[in-house]
Design a protein around this motif. Sequence first.
Motif, PDB file in Angstrom:
ATOM      1  N   ALA A 303       0.857  -1.185   0.000  1.00 24.34           N
ATOM      2  CA  ALA A 303       0.000   0.000   0.000  1.00 24.34           C
ATOM      3  C   ALA A 303       0.892   1.233   0.000  1.00 24.34           C
ATOM      4  O   ALA A 303       1.729   1.401   0.888  1.00 24.34           O
ATOM      5  N   LEU A 304       0.743   2.066  -0.996  1.00 22.58           N
ATOM      6  CA  LEU A 304       1.426   3.358  -1.082  1.00 22.58           C
ATOM      7  C   LEU A 304       0.335   4.404  -1.273  1.00 22.58           C
ATOM      8  O   LEU A 304      -0.118   4.659  -2.391  1.00 22.58           O
ATOM      9  N   ASP A 305      -0.097   4.987  -0.170  1.00 22.99           N
ATOM     10  CA  ASP A 305      -1.217   5.920  -0.181  1.00 22.99           C
ATOM     11  C   ASP A 305      -0.674   7.337  -0.042  1.00 22.99           C
ATOM     12  O   ASP A 305      -0.587   7.896   1.047  1.00 22.99           O
ATOM     13  N   LEU A 327       2.686 -11.062  -5.002  1.00 26.90           N
ATOM     14  CA  LEU A 327       1.814  -9.954  -4.636  1.00 26.90           C
ATOM     15  C   LEU A 327       0.344 -10.336  -4.808  1.00 26.90           C
ATOM     16  O   LEU A 327      -0.070 -10.796  -5.874  1.00 26.90           O
ATOM     17  N   ARG A 328      -0.430 -10.116  -3.757  1.00 23.52           N
ATOM     18  CA  ARG A 328      -1.853 -10.440  -3.793  1.00 23.52           C
ATOM     19  C   ARG A 328      -2.740  -9.231  -3.492  1.00 23.52           C
ATOM     20  O   ARG A 328      -3.915  -9.235  -3.862  1.00 23.52           O
ATOM     21  N   SER A 329      -2.201  -8.224  -2.813  1.00 24.11           N
ATOM     22  CA  SER A 329      -3.004  -7.068  -2.432  1.00 24.11           C
ATOM     23  C   SER A 329      -2.240  -5.794  -2.761  1.00 24.11           C
ATOM     24  O   SER A 329      -1.057  -5.671  -2.443  1.00 24.11           O
ATOM     25  N   LEU A 330      -2.920  -4.837  -3.387  1.00 29.52           N
ATOM     26  CA  LEU A 330      -2.275  -3.593  -3.805  1.00 29.52           C
ATOM     27  C   LEU A 330      -3.216  -2.425  -3.545  1.00 29.52           C
ATOM     28  O   LEU A 330      -4.396  -2.471  -3.895  1.00 29.52           O
ATOM     29  N   LYS A 331      -2.679  -1.379  -2.927  1.00 27.60           N
ATOM     30  CA  LYS A 331      -3.433  -0.150  -2.680  1.00 27.60           C
ATOM     31  C   LYS A 331      -2.596   1.030  -3.129  1.00 27.60           C
ATOM     32  O   LYS A 331      -1.447   1.186  -2.702  1.00 27.60           O
ATOM     33  N   GLY A 348       0.589  -1.518 -17.144  1.00 27.45           N
ATOM     34  CA  GLY A 348       0.473  -1.071 -15.762  1.00 27.45           C
ATOM     35  C   GLY A 348      -0.081  -2.122 -14.826  1.00 27.45           C
ATOM     36  O   GLY A 348       0.307  -3.294 -14.850  1.00 27.45           O
ATOM     37  N   VAL A 349      -1.017  -1.701 -13.972  1.00 27.01           N
ATOM     38  CA  VAL A 349      -1.592  -2.583 -12.956  1.00 27.01           C
ATOM     39  C   VAL A 349      -2.278  -3.790 -13.586  1.00 27.01           C
ATOM     40  O   VAL A 349      -2.341  -4.866 -12.977  1.00 27.01           O
ATOM     41  N   ALA A 350      -2.773  -3.640 -14.788  1.00 31.48           N
ATOM     42  CA  ALA A 350      -3.492  -4.740 -15.441  1.00 31.48           C
ATOM     43  C   ALA A 350      -2.616  -5.962 -15.651  1.00 31.48           C
ATOM     44  O   ALA A 350      -3.136  -7.063 -15.870  1.00 31.48           O
ATOM     45  N   LEU A 351      -1.306  -5.801 -15.575  1.00 29.59           N
ATOM     46  CA  LEU A 351      -0.402  -6.940 -15.739  1.00 29.59           C
ATOM     47  C   LEU A 351      -0.159  -7.695 -14.432  1.00 29.59           C
ATOM     48  O   LEU A 351       0.487  -8.739 -14.449  1.00 29.59           O
ATOM     49  N   CYS A 352      -0.645  -7.168 -13.321  1.00 31.18           N
ATOM     50  CA  CYS A 352      -0.495  -7.858 -12.024  1.00 31.18           C
ATOM     51  C   CYS A 352      -1.605  -8.908 -11.913  1.00 31.18           C
ATOM     52  O   CYS A 352      -2.611  -8.716 -11.211  1.00 31.18           O
ATOM     53  N   GLN A 353      -1.422 -10.005 -12.582  1.00 25.71           N
ATOM     54  CA  GLN A 353      -2.499 -10.964 -12.799  1.00 25.71           C
ATOM     55  C   GLN A 353      -2.858 -11.788 -11.566  1.00 25.71           C
ATOM     56  O   GLN A 353      -3.907 -12.426 -11.546  1.00 25.71           O
ATOM     57  N   LYS A 354      -2.015 -11.783 -10.532  1.00 24.63           N
ATOM     58  CA  LYS A 354      -2.305 -12.592  -9.351  1.00 24.63           C
ATOM     59  C   LYS A 354      -2.977 -11.795  -8.237  1.00 24.63           C
ATOM     60  O   LYS A 354      -3.222 -12.333  -7.158  1.00 24.63           O
ATOM     61  N   LEU A 355      -3.276 -10.529  -8.492  1.00 27.06           N
ATOM     62  CA  LEU A 355      -3.905  -9.706  -7.466  1.00 27.06           C
ATOM     63  C   LEU A 355      -5.275 -10.257  -7.084  1.00 27.06           C
ATOM     64  O   LEU A 355      -6.070 -10.647  -7.940  1.00 27.06           O
ATOM     65  N   GLU A 356      -5.544 -10.246  -5.773  1.00 23.40           N
ATOM     66  CA  GLU A 356      -6.851 -10.629  -5.262  1.00 23.40           C
ATOM     67  C   GLU A 356      -7.577  -9.450  -4.628  1.00 23.40           C
ATOM     68  O   GLU A 356      -8.790  -9.505  -4.413  1.00 23.40           O
ATOM     69  N   SER A 357      -6.814  -8.396  -4.313  1.00 24.98           N
ATOM     70  CA  SER A 357      -7.390  -7.193  -3.713  1.00 24.98           C
ATOM     71  C   SER A 357      -6.715  -5.979  -4.328  1.00 24.98           C
ATOM     72  O   SER A 357      -5.493  -5.908  -4.410  1.00 24.98           O
ATOM     73  N   LEU A 358      -7.528  -4.996  -4.748  1.00 26.43           N
ATOM     74  CA  LEU A 358      -6.992  -3.788  -5.386  1.00 26.43           C
ATOM     75  C   LEU A 358      -7.785  -2.585  -4.912  1.00 26.43           C
ATOM     76  O   LEU A 358      -9.018  -2.593  -4.924  1.00 26.43           O
ATOM     77  N   SER A 359      -7.050  -1.547  -4.485  1.00 20.34           N
ATOM     78  CA  SER A 359      -7.663  -0.296  -4.054  1.00 20.34           C
ATOM     79  C   SER A 359      -7.006   0.849  -4.804  1.00 20.34           C
ATOM     80  O   SER A 359      -5.776   0.960  -4.824  1.00 20.34           O
ATOM     81  N   ILE A 360      -7.821   1.698  -5.417  1.00 23.51           N
ATOM     82  CA  ILE A 360      -7.326   2.829  -6.203  1.00 23.51           C
ATOM     83  C   ILE A 360      -7.997   4.094  -5.696  1.00 23.51           C
ATOM     84  O   ILE A 360      -9.227   4.167  -5.635  1.00 23.51           O
ATOM     85  N   ARG A 361      -7.182   5.090  -5.340  1.00 23.14           N
ATOM     86  CA  ARG A 361      -7.721   6.368  -4.852  1.00 23.14           C
ATOM     87  C   ARG A 361      -7.144   7.525  -5.655  1.00 23.14           C
ATOM     88  O   ARG A 361      -5.931   7.625  -5.833  1.00 23.14           O
ATOM     89  N   ASP A 362      -8.024   8.397  -6.113  1.00 23.65           N
ATOM     90  CA  ASP A 362      -7.636   9.642  -6.783  1.00 23.65           C
ATOM     91  C   ASP A 362      -6.670   9.401  -7.938  1.00 23.65           C
ATOM     92  O   ASP A 362      -5.635  10.066  -8.045  1.00 23.65           O
ATOM     93  N   ALA A 363      -7.006   8.457  -8.787  1.00 24.03           N
ATOM     94  CA  ALA A 363      -6.263   8.271 -10.034  1.00 24.03           C
ATOM     95  C   ALA A 363      -6.941   9.145 -11.085  1.00 24.03           C
ATOM     96  O   ALA A 363      -7.956   8.759 -11.672  1.00 24.03           O
TER      97      ALA A 363
END
Length: 728
Positions: A303-305, A327-331, A348-363
């Motif tokens: 998480a890099l907020d 990597l399974r969770s990204l914020k 970009g993020v779309a290549l992180c194919q193993k993600l199970e949790s994704l949070s995006i703020r103010d993109a």
Amino acid sequence: MAAAAAATDFITTINDLPDVILSNIIAALSDVRCRNSASIVCRKWYILERATRSSLTLRANLRDVFMVPSCFTSISHLDISLLSPWGHSLAAASDPNLIVRLLHRAFPSLSSIKLYARNPSTIQLIAHQWPNINRVKLVRWHQRPHVSAAGDELKILFQECGQLNSLDLSEFYCWTDDVPPALESYPLLASKLTCLNLLNPSFSEGFKSDEIKIITKSCSNLREFRAACTFDPRYIGFVGDEGLVSVSVNCPKLSILHLADTSALSTARGDPEHDGFTQEDAKINTATLIEVFSGLPLLVELALDVCNNVRDSGPAMEVLNSKCPNLRSLKLGQFHGISMPIESKLDGVALCQKLESLSIRDAGDLTDMGLIAIARGCCRLAKFEVQGCKKISTRGMRTFVSLLRQTLVDVRISCCKNLGAASALKALEPIQDRIVRLHIDCIWDCTDGLEDLGGINGGFDLNVLEQVEASNPPGGYSSNYFMGSHSEYSVMGNAPKKFKYSHNFDSRNVGFDLNDNGFTYGNGFVEKTWDKLQYLSLWIEVGQRLTPLSSAGLENCPMLEEIRIKVEGDCRVLSRPSAREFGLSILMNYPSLKRMHLDCSDAIGYAHTAPSGQMDLSLWERFYLFCVGDLGLVELDYWPPQDRDVNQRSLSLPAAGLLQECVGLRKLFIHGTAHEHFMMFLLRIPDLRDVQLREDYYPAPENDMSTEMRPDSCSRFEAALNSRRISD
């Protein structure tokens, strides 16, 4: 007859199971009430339940410490942060040494403890009794006491508990100056730490770059690191390229890294009209991110907020996928360029194919096409949160959830201009029979223009999506499969392309079991049934009503058990509400609803006499709690509205009168103060078992007013509560 009698003698029951299997079954029970019920079946079950319980929370009054249970022989985690009277120092008791000795005798084998440490003497008492403890969480909402030198409180803990490997200060009101000197003073203990949580919203500015360097250098074996930082370049010592690189260099074994700007930890809702870009850019570039990700190959959760622009981050996200395979969770907060697909190519993020949790703020530049690309690439997502993304529309979100229909069960949509309540719920219809947890903002938008997004008039053919997905790997889609038949999109600066194709609108050809999932029937009628929704979170502006919730699309939630309502705004700018009641009665449509969190803490008003033409907070409380007694709640957490000028959150007379009508309530936690005679109203609730006042907000008032609950008042109320006979 004899044969029948002989047969009954050999009926197998659950008690015929071996004790090992039966104990494993009981150990798998997580609900406290279920465990308590199991323990009173018979003596055998009682012994097995007590022997398998590993965690316990004590909420008794300190004067009743002689009643501490000694039958829990396997307790390894003990929570004493909620002892009553709440927030009072353990060291202030009549005989604190006797109390801690009794606790130690009852729980000698603790490896983890959570305690309310209002002053250093409490830490000294507890740490001395359990010197071999491994995990400690300190809690304090009151002001930091005066100590001779920065870090002295933590030094007491480090001196006594040499085997410590996990320290949690996320709810401990202190200064950032306290942590680095304490860790430097005990380098051996610091090197043993594998988990350090400094993600504390009470920090006014967060940790500076030099402090992050000291902490990570001292704790070189960290597996989990969470910290509130200062990323704003306008502040001296802000965290930038050098500070981030130091984390990966000093702590290469990290599996969980969570760095957040202090402003990102605020509970206040952002401005949906904001474009997502700030005036200042964070001093974090793509090369630095690539270096950090390359140095942390074991990352599972990141998480890099940040609250300042991190531009052109797409290439770094691609490296993240290759360098951090687990990597399974990204914020990500304030990251731009995270998904900018050109035609059908993912990036970009779309290549992180193993993600199970994704949070995006103010993109600020995340569009429908970027969102859809994420769904195509991250096909395992079970949890998704989007906040403050102005360019996302109902059509894009609907396509996103359609592509993730098989996995997505937890969705949070907040502060997105084009996704009010009705729009968001319309977009989520493809997964309304699967979603378990949901958050939306109660912005009551119009749905008239959304009818063409229904199940039989959709902007894409779901059968085509399924066929293409089966025959093409991620990245092999053509963008015309995902957008509406009359839409034009310009991607990455290319000339607009108009996609023309036809659909088969026969409802029999839609790729769902239409008569079973509550989505669409053959006659085009949309059944708003959310079959598996168990948790619902809502944000609503002060003065607005809850009654449009059903008409927005949440009329039928048969499995909804818990709801959280967050009210935010300034009551002082409103003379009075537009209606008599907030609309809690609409929640009677949910037959399984048993738990509610009603959070009015960010509703600001006048606690005492209001100016002419204004309502004081007692009348606002009556507005929000009206009909709460009709809901059949079993558990209720209530945050009263506040007057920030006097730092007061207090239960009013109308609120106490309305709460006493909750006849089925068993647990009631009021996150504020109250008058003693108001609390006595609650004794009229027949089965109420657990009540507590908690001033768990920063900063908690040091001295309660003379007319409000004090330790003696709390003890009298609890004595009256516990003296009643409960039917079950």
